[in-house]
Scaffold this motif. Structure first.
Motif, PDB file in Angstrom:
ATOM      1  N   THR A  51     -40.473 -38.559 -66.570  1.00 50.11           N
ATOM      2  CA  THR A  51     -39.346 -39.467 -66.586  1.00 50.11           C
ATOM      3  C   THR A  51     -38.205 -38.902 -67.417  1.00 50.11           C
ATOM      4  O   THR A  51     -38.355 -37.877 -68.095  1.00 50.11           O
ATOM      5  N   PHE A  52     -37.075 -39.595 -67.363  1.00 50.70           N
ATOM      6  CA  PHE A  52     -35.931 -39.358 -68.236  1.00 50.70           C
ATOM      7  C   PHE A  52     -35.894 -40.509 -69.242  1.00 50.70           C
ATOM      8  O   PHE A  52     -35.763 -41.675 -68.831  1.00 50.70           O
ATOM      9  N   LEU A  53     -36.013 -40.205 -70.510  1.00 48.15           N
ATOM     10  CA  LEU A  53     -35.836 -41.224 -71.539  1.00 48.15           C
ATOM     11  C   LEU A  53     -34.374 -41.233 -71.968  1.00 48.15           C
ATOM     12  O   LEU A  53     -33.837 -40.202 -72.379  1.00 48.15           O
ATOM     13  N   THR A  54     -33.734 -42.394 -71.882  1.00 46.72           N
ATOM     14  CA  THR A  54     -32.326 -42.501 -72.222  1.00 46.72           C
ATOM     15  C   THR A  54     -32.105 -43.726 -73.108  1.00 46.72           C
ATOM     16  O   THR A  54     -33.015 -44.532 -73.327  1.00 46.72           O
ATOM     17  N   ASP A  55     -30.858 -43.881 -73.554  1.00 49.69           N
ATOM     18  CA  ASP A  55     -30.495 -45.037 -74.375  1.00 49.69           C
ATOM     19  C   ASP A  55     -30.451 -46.323 -73.568  1.00 49.69           C
ATOM     20  O   ASP A  55     -30.337 -47.415 -74.136  1.00 49.69           O
ATOM     21  N   GLN A  56     -30.548 -46.227 -72.238  1.00 49.68           N
ATOM     22  CA  GLN A  56     -30.501 -47.406 -71.386  1.00 49.68           C
ATOM     23  C   GLN A  56     -31.881 -47.878 -70.943  1.00 49.68           C
ATOM     24  O   GLN A  56     -31.984 -48.909 -70.271  1.00 49.68           O
ATOM     25  N   GLY A  57     -32.917 -47.132 -71.285  1.00 51.54           N
ATOM     26  CA  GLY A  57     -34.251 -47.448 -70.800  1.00 51.54           C
ATOM     27  C   GLY A  57     -35.199 -47.886 -71.891  1.00 51.54           C
ATOM     28  O   GLY A  57     -34.810 -48.108 -73.041  1.00 51.54           O
ATOM     29  N   ILE A  58     -36.464 -47.988 -71.526  1.00 53.80           N
ATOM     30  CA  ILE A  58     -37.514 -48.360 -72.461  1.00 53.80           C
ATOM     31  C   ILE A  58     -37.545 -47.374 -73.617  1.00 53.80           C
ATOM     32  O   ILE A  58     -37.286 -46.177 -73.456  1.00 53.80           O
ATOM     33  N   ARG A  59     -37.870 -47.862 -74.807  1.00 57.95           N
ATOM     34  CA  ARG A  59     -37.963 -47.002 -75.982  1.00 57.95           C
ATOM     35  C   ARG A  59     -39.243 -46.154 -75.906  1.00 57.95           C
ATOM     36  O   ARG A  59     -40.251 -46.555 -75.328  1.00 57.95           O
ATOM     37  N   PRO A  60     -39.218 -44.966 -76.527  1.00 56.05           N
ATOM     38  CA  PRO A  60     -40.357 -44.043 -76.404  1.00 56.05           C
ATOM     39  C   PRO A  60     -41.679 -44.622 -76.903  1.00 56.05           C
ATOM     40  O   PRO A  60     -42.723 -44.412 -76.266  1.00 56.05           O
ATOM     41  N   ALA A  61     -41.680 -45.317 -78.030  1.00 53.49           N
ATOM     42  CA  ALA A  61     -42.931 -45.845 -78.565  1.00 53.49           C
ATOM     43  C   ALA A  61     -43.531 -46.877 -77.622  1.00 53.49           C
ATOM     44  O   ALA A  61     -44.746 -46.872 -77.357  1.00 53.49           O
ATOM     45  N   ALA A  62     -42.698 -47.756 -77.107  1.00 50.49           N
ATOM     46  CA  ALA A  62     -43.192 -48.773 -76.184  1.00 50.49           C
ATOM     47  C   ALA A  62     -43.730 -48.139 -74.908  1.00 50.49           C
ATOM     48  O   ALA A  62     -44.767 -48.566 -74.368  1.00 50.49           O
ATOM     49  N   LEU A  63     -43.050 -47.102 -74.425  1.00 50.95           N
ATOM     50  CA  LEU A  63     -43.524 -46.417 -73.228  1.00 50.95           C
ATOM     51  C   LEU A  63     -44.856 -45.722 -73.499  1.00 50.95           C
ATOM     52  O   LEU A  63     -45.783 -45.802 -72.685  1.00 50.95           O
ATOM     53  N   GLY A  64     -44.953 -45.040 -74.638  1.00 53.76           N
ATOM     54  CA  GLY A  64     -46.202 -44.364 -74.958  1.00 53.76           C
ATOM     55  C   GLY A  64     -47.383 -45.326 -74.989  1.00 53.76           C
ATOM     56  O   GLY A  64     -48.443 -45.054 -74.415  1.00 53.76           O
ATOM     57  N   ARG A  65     -47.214 -46.461 -75.655  1.00 55.00           N
ATOM     58  CA  ARG A  65     -48.290 -47.456 -75.715  1.00 55.00           C
ATOM     59  C   ARG A  65     -48.648 -47.950 -74.319  1.00 55.00           C
ATOM     60  O   ARG A  65     -49.837 -48.079 -73.972  1.00 55.00           O
ATOM     61  N   ALA A  66     -47.633 -48.215 -73.503  1.00 54.13           N
ATOM     62  CA  ALA A  66     -47.888 -48.723 -72.158  1.00 54.13           C
ATOM     63  C   ALA A  66     -48.645 -47.710 -71.308  1.00 54.13           C
ATOM     64  O   ALA A  66     -49.536 -48.073 -70.530  1.00 54.13           O
ATOM     65  N   LEU A  67     -48.311 -46.435 -71.441  1.00 49.47           N
ATOM     66  CA  LEU A  67     -49.004 -45.401 -70.665  1.00 49.47           C
ATOM     67  C   LEU A  67     -50.454 -45.268 -71.099  1.00 49.47           C
ATOM     68  O   LEU A  67     -51.355 -45.141 -70.254  1.00 49.47           O
ATOM     69  N   GLU A  68     -50.690 -45.290 -72.389  1.00 51.13           N
ATOM     70  CA  GLU A  68     -52.062 -45.161 -72.877  1.00 51.13           C
ATOM     71  C   GLU A  68     -52.900 -46.366 -72.462  1.00 51.13           C
ATOM     72  O   GLU A  68     -54.063 -46.219 -72.074  1.00 51.13           O
ATOM     73  N   GLU A  69     -52.321 -47.556 -72.527  1.00 46.94           N
ATOM     74  CA  GLU A  69     -53.039 -48.763 -72.101  1.00 46.94           C
ATOM     75  C   GLU A  69     -53.405 -48.703 -70.626  1.00 46.94           C
ATOM     76  O   GLU A  69     -54.419 -49.291 -70.217  1.00 46.94           O
ATOM     77  N   ARG A  70     -52.622 -48.010 -69.828  1.00 47.52           N
ATOM     78  CA  ARG A  70     -52.863 -47.922 -68.384  1.00 47.52           C
ATOM     79  C   ARG A  70     -53.576 -46.633 -67.989  1.00 47.52           C
ATOM     80  O   ARG A  70     -53.663 -46.300 -66.810  1.00 47.52           O
ATOM     81  N   THR A 105     -29.852 -38.478 -71.770  1.00 48.22           N
ATOM     82  CA  THR A 105     -31.213 -38.233 -72.238  1.00 48.22           C
ATOM     83  C   THR A 105     -31.293 -38.193 -73.763  1.00 48.22           C
ATOM     84  O   THR A 105     -30.407 -37.675 -74.448  1.00 48.22           O
ATOM     85  N   LEU A 106     -32.386 -38.743 -74.293  1.00 48.54           N
ATOM     86  CA  LEU A 106     -32.663 -38.654 -75.712  1.00 48.54           C
ATOM     87  C   LEU A 106     -33.098 -37.241 -76.065  1.00 48.54           C
ATOM     88  O   LEU A 106     -33.579 -36.488 -75.209  1.00 48.54           O
ATOM     89  N   ASP A 107     -32.962 -36.889 -77.340  1.00 51.45           N
ATOM     90  CA  ASP A 107     -33.546 -35.623 -77.789  1.00 51.45           C
ATOM     91  C   ASP A 107     -35.043 -35.675 -77.538  1.00 51.45           C
ATOM     92  O   ASP A 107     -35.726 -36.610 -77.968  1.00 51.45           O
ATOM     93  N   PRO A 108     -35.607 -34.686 -76.837  1.00 45.48           N
ATOM     94  CA  PRO A 108     -37.006 -34.812 -76.432  1.00 45.48           C
ATOM     95  C   PRO A 108     -37.991 -34.826 -77.589  1.00 45.48           C
ATOM     96  O   PRO A 108     -38.999 -35.549 -77.528  1.00 45.48           O
ATOM     97  N   PHE A 109     -37.736 -34.073 -78.639  1.00 47.55           N
ATOM     98  CA  PHE A 109     -38.730 -33.988 -79.704  1.00 47.55           C
ATOM     99  C   PHE A 109     -38.684 -35.200 -80.630  1.00 47.55           C
ATOM    100  O   PHE A 109     -39.716 -35.636 -81.136  1.00 47.55           O
ATOM    101  N   VAL A 110     -37.508 -35.777 -80.822  1.00 50.65           N
ATOM    102  CA  VAL A 110     -37.431 -37.050 -81.543  1.00 50.65           C
ATOM    103  C   VAL A 110     -38.155 -38.133 -80.745  1.00 50.65           C
ATOM    104  O   VAL A 110     -38.952 -38.908 -81.285  1.00 50.65           O
ATOM    105  N   ALA A 111     -37.880 -38.192 -79.441  1.00 51.59           N
ATOM    106  CA  ALA A 111     -38.499 -39.203 -78.594  1.00 51.59           C
ATOM    107  C   ALA A 111     -40.013 -39.041 -78.539  1.00 51.59           C
ATOM    108  O   ALA A 111     -40.767 -40.026 -78.651  1.00 51.59           O
ATOM    109  N   LEU A 112     -40.487 -37.820 -78.375  1.00 51.94           N
ATOM    110  CA  LEU A 112     -41.925 -37.593 -78.274  1.00 51.94           C
ATOM    111  C   LEU A 112     -42.639 -37.856 -79.595  1.00 51.94           C
ATOM    112  O   LEU A 112     -43.783 -38.319 -79.615  1.00 51.94           O
ATOM    113  N   ALA A 113     -41.978 -37.571 -80.716  1.00 53.03           N
ATOM    114  CA  ALA A 113     -42.577 -37.896 -82.009  1.00 53.03           C
ATOM    115  C   ALA A 113     -42.734 -39.401 -82.165  1.00 53.03           C
ATOM    116  O   ALA A 113     -43.734 -39.888 -82.718  1.00 53.03           O
ATOM    117  N   SER A 114     -41.751 -40.163 -81.682  1.00 43.28           N
ATOM    118  CA  SER A 114     -41.854 -41.617 -81.708  1.00 43.28           C
ATOM    119  C   SER A 114     -43.034 -42.089 -80.865  1.00 43.28           C
ATOM    120  O   SER A 114     -43.810 -42.956 -81.279  1.00 43.28           O
TER     121      SER A 114
END
Length: 274
Positions: free
Chosen positions: A7-26, A60-69
């Motif tokens: 995906t593309f993580l941007t300032d208009q979409g879901i936040r990285p932490a919330a997305l990470g949790r949702a992916l792991e739950e699924r 797009t968000l900075d990828p390493f900041v987003a992935l660390a979140s």
């Protein structure tokens, strides 16, 4: 076959932490996100998919900041770039960023890399598009030295430094897996630097011969991850008969509520193929 999300993580979409949790739950196994530092207003490079360049490329968000979140909110999810534009990145800083992500995620980083297509974007970083392939190869070589040597040095056409100390070192040994993106012209790069080939939305009916070709070029069994796969059961089915390690279903960039609804649908598709 493993199934993750691209995906593309941007300032208009879901936040990285919330997305990470949702992916792991699924039960998705990996998240790979795109990178663009900026998009020049005066752009001559055509969008590879044709038509107007979608707005997500601009934001797009900075990828390493987003992935660390995302790493801080998860325990098992693999976290990577799909792809980091190495032609636009300082190799010393990039080596530190990837190793730092690997450390804070306890060894879950994937370094997906590519050369890039937007010539004006890379020119703003001081990169000559005509030599970007050689530049990327040198930077990947330098990054590998920085990851694996206590006193790393590199001397090349574009990258040149005497022995340096650079920590942290990656948790994964000898380093996080390098997924090399691109088509046939990237296959020698896969052979020299890649732990896997990241095939960008290559149709299943065209992928088999390319897998054979990349492995012949590398002289070894190269794992294959397919990026940007449409969330369609018939499309995913096409990859099951191929020697593909993972497909990354494409997740549109949406606010959190819509993203979670879309993920529920993708999770239902993924469950059929696990």
């Amino acid at each position: 076959m493993k199934i993750g999300i691209s995906t593309f993580l941007t300032d208009q979409g879901i936040r990285p932490a919330a997305l990470g949790r949702a992916l792991e739950e699924r039960a998705f196994d990996a998240l790979l996100i795109a990178e663009h530092t900026h998009i020049p207003v005066e752009r001559r490079s055509p969008y590879p998919r044709g038509g107007e360049l979608p707005e997500r490329y601009y934001r797009t968000l900075d990828p390493f900041v987003a992935l660390a979140s995302a790493a801080a909110a998860t325990e098992r999810l693999l976290l990577g770039t799909g792809v980091a534009l190495v032609a636009q990145r300082d190799p010393v800083i990039t080596a530190k960023e990837v190793a730092s992500l690997d450390l804070v995620s306890d060894g879950r980083a994937i370094f997906g890399v590519g050369v890039g297509w937007n010539r004006e974007e890379m020119e703003n970083h001081g990169t000559d598009p005509a030599t970007r392939g050689r530049l990327v190869n040198e930077r990947l070589g330098a990054i590998r030295e920085l990851w694996t040597k206590d006193e790393a040095e590199f001397h090349g056409e574009f990258v040149d430094f005497d022995p340096v100390y650079c920590w942290p070192k990656p948790v994964q040994h000898p380093h996080p897996p390098v997924y090399v993106g691109g088509g046939e012209r990237a296959f020698p790069r896969v052979a020299e630097f890649g732990d896997a080939w990241l095939a960008n939305n290559v149709r299943a009916d065209a992928l088999g011969p390319q897998i054979e070709q990349v492995r012949a070029t590398a002289g070894r069994e190269v794992p294959v991850t397919v990026y940007g796969v449409p969330g369609n059961p018939e499309v995913v089915e096409g990859y099951t008969g191929l020697d593909v390690e993972r497909v990354l279903l494409y997740l549109p960039t949406l606010p959190e509520r819509e993203t979670l609804e879309h993920l529920d649908r993708l999770a239902g598709i993924a469950a059929r193929f696990r």
